[in-house]
Design an enzyme around this catalytic site. Structure first.
Site, PDB file in Angstrom:
ATOM      1  N   ASP A 102      -0.713 -22.315  16.607  1.00  0.00           N
ATOM      2  CA  ASP A 102      -0.975 -20.934  16.172  1.00  0.00           C
ATOM      3  C   ASP A 102      -2.483 -20.736  15.995  1.00  0.00           C
ATOM      4  O   ASP A 102      -3.143 -21.551  15.332  1.00  0.00           O
ATOM      5  CB  ASP A 102      -0.244 -20.728  14.829  1.00  0.00           C
ATOM      6  CG  ASP A 102      -0.262 -19.278  14.378  1.00  0.00           C
ATOM      7  OD1 ASP A 102      -0.360 -18.389  15.231  1.00  0.00           O
ATOM      8  OD2 ASP A 102      -0.160 -19.056  13.153  1.00  0.00           O
ATOM      9  N   HIS A 138       1.678 -10.437  15.324  1.00  0.00           N
ATOM     10  CA  HIS A 138       1.325 -11.357  14.229  1.00  0.00           C
ATOM     11  C   HIS A 138       1.484 -10.616  12.910  1.00  0.00           C
ATOM     12  O   HIS A 138       1.631  -9.393  12.880  1.00  0.00           O
ATOM     13  CB  HIS A 138      -0.134 -11.824  14.398  1.00  0.00           C
ATOM     14  CG  HIS A 138      -0.282 -12.901  15.427  1.00  0.00           C
ATOM     15  ND1 HIS A 138      -0.649 -14.183  15.108  1.00  0.00           N
ATOM     16  CD2 HIS A 138      -0.083 -12.890  16.762  1.00  0.00           C
ATOM     17  CE1 HIS A 138      -0.689 -14.915  16.203  1.00  0.00           C
ATOM     18  NE2 HIS A 138      -0.350 -14.154  17.222  1.00  0.00           N
ATOM     19  N   THR A 161       3.707 -16.081   5.762  1.00  0.00           N
ATOM     20  CA  THR A 161       3.579 -15.841   4.322  1.00  0.00           C
ATOM     21  C   THR A 161       4.942 -15.640   3.637  1.00  0.00           C
ATOM     22  O   THR A 161       5.151 -16.104   2.516  1.00  0.00           O
ATOM     23  CB  THR A 161       2.684 -14.611   4.077  1.00  0.00           C
ATOM     24  OG1 THR A 161       1.459 -14.806   4.797  1.00  0.00           O
ATOM     25  CG2 THR A 161       2.368 -14.424   2.620  1.00  0.00           C
TER      26      THR A 161
HETATM   27  P1  13P Z   1       2.141 -13.626   8.052  1.00  0.00           P
HETATM   28  O1  13P Z   1       1.583 -14.746   7.252  1.00  0.00           O
HETATM   29  O2  13P Z   1       1.629 -12.311   7.643  1.00  0.00           O
HETATM   30  O3  13P Z   1       3.638 -13.667   8.104  1.00  0.00           O
HETATM   31  O4  13P Z   1       1.611 -13.805   9.545  1.00  0.00           O
HETATM   32  C1  13P Z   1       1.954 -14.945  10.267  1.00  0.00           C
HETATM   33  C2  13P Z   1       1.211 -15.040  11.544  1.00  0.00           C
HETATM   34  O5  13P Z   1       0.918 -14.060  12.192  1.00  0.00           O
HETATM   35  C3  13P Z   1       0.846 -16.373  12.024  1.00  0.00           C
HETATM   36  O6  13P Z   1       0.081 -16.329  13.175  1.00  0.00           O
END
Ligand code: 13P
Length: 287
Positions: free
Chosen positions: A84, A207, A232
């Site tokens: 990621d 994202h 998150t």
């Molecule tokens: P969040 O932490 O807002 O869920 O986003 C995750 C993300 O886009 C990881 O690349």
């Protein structure tokens, strides 16, 4: 076995649903996501940030853990192991370590440099049968307590990157990582529609999947989003469940401290969160 994300995302785009990318941090996170995907008969993408990769003792350790779990838990749904927001160097390391998919986030480079680096990685990934995600237009989020608004990508730049032959494209449409501020303007569906029109069948990636209202998620899927990243929300679910367990004094029951018991409520909370997201994204039964 790990698979590239190409086939699952092509199917998702055609079928108008999205595959969830859930980021992993440790063994419990990984096991919870894999088991939920199997129970839901859903394809899944395990996301690993460079920081999480370091925490888990490096990319080779991550590959070993995930491959071992797939075998030992009898996971048969398609699983992609994906870097990621990778740097150029990080992407190369993950390819060497055995990841089946990588993201190269060149959104902070001038577009020419983003194109040159993405192009080189397209060649490597194609040769090895791996999927590659590129990014245009940076995705905002919290940095040093300041929450930046998500940028909107230029649809023409998106087309330039898509035409290089990447598997999937993350384009900023006002989305941000983490919690959204109260005065958030929402996703820019005009930008998304313009990008979708120019990039055709290219699976688009959203994202910052935490905290986007369900109706906006569904509209984004209808406009070509076929991969949604969530991090998150699993962290918050884990935190709340662990806190409740400790506040109830349950960690002090029985004889001695048992880390497996302490982590169990968080594990269940991640499972529930992942299932809820898979329902919303429409990926249940699509393996
Ligand atoms: P969040 O932490 O807002 O869920 O986003 C995750 C993300 O886009 C990881 O690349």
């Amino acid at each position: 076995m790990l698979v590239s994300a190409k086939e699952m995302l092509t199917k998702a785009k055609a079928g108008k649903y999205a595959v969830g990318q859930f980021n992993i941090n440790n063994l419990e996170w990984t096991k919870a996501i894999l088991l939920t995907a199997q129970e839901c008969n859903s394809p899944v993408i395990l996301g690993v940030s460079e920081g999480a990769g370091k925490y888990m003792c490096g990319y080779k350790t991550v590959v070993g853990m995930v491959k071992g779990m797939i075998e030992e838990l009898g996971i048969t749904v398609p699983v992609a192991l994906h870097l990621d927001h990778g740097s150029y160097e990080g992407a190369k390391k993950c390819i060497e370590a055995g990841f089946s998919s990588v993201m190269f986030d060149g959104s902070h480079y001038p577009i020419e440099e983003n194109i040159a680096k993405t192009k080189e990685l397209v060649g490597i990934c194609n040769e090895l049968g791996l999927s590659l995600e590129a990014e245009v237009g940076s995705i905002g989020g919290e940095e040093d307590g300041v929450i930046g608004a998500g940028e909107c990508a230029d649809p023409n730049e998106c087309k330039m990157i898509a035409d290089l032959g990447v598997t999937m494209l993350a384009a900023g449409i006002g989305n941000i990582h983490g919690k959204y501020p109260a005065n958030w303007a929402g996703l820019s569906f005009d930008t998304l529609a313009a990008i979708q029109e120019l990039t055709g069948t290219m699976p688009l990636v959203l994202h910052g999947g935490t905290g986007i209202p369900a109706d906006m998620i569904q509209k984004a899927i209808s406009l070509g989003v076929s991969k949604i990243n969530v991090n998150t929300e699993c962290q918050l679910a884990f935190q709340e469940a662990t806190r409740a367990y400790i506040e109830a004094g349950k960690d002090r029951e029985g004889k001695g401290f048992d880390p497996r018991k302490l982590l169990a409520p968080g594990f269940e909370a991640i499972k529930a969160t992942v299932k809820e997201k898979m329902e919303l994204f429409g990926s249940i039964g699509k393996a």
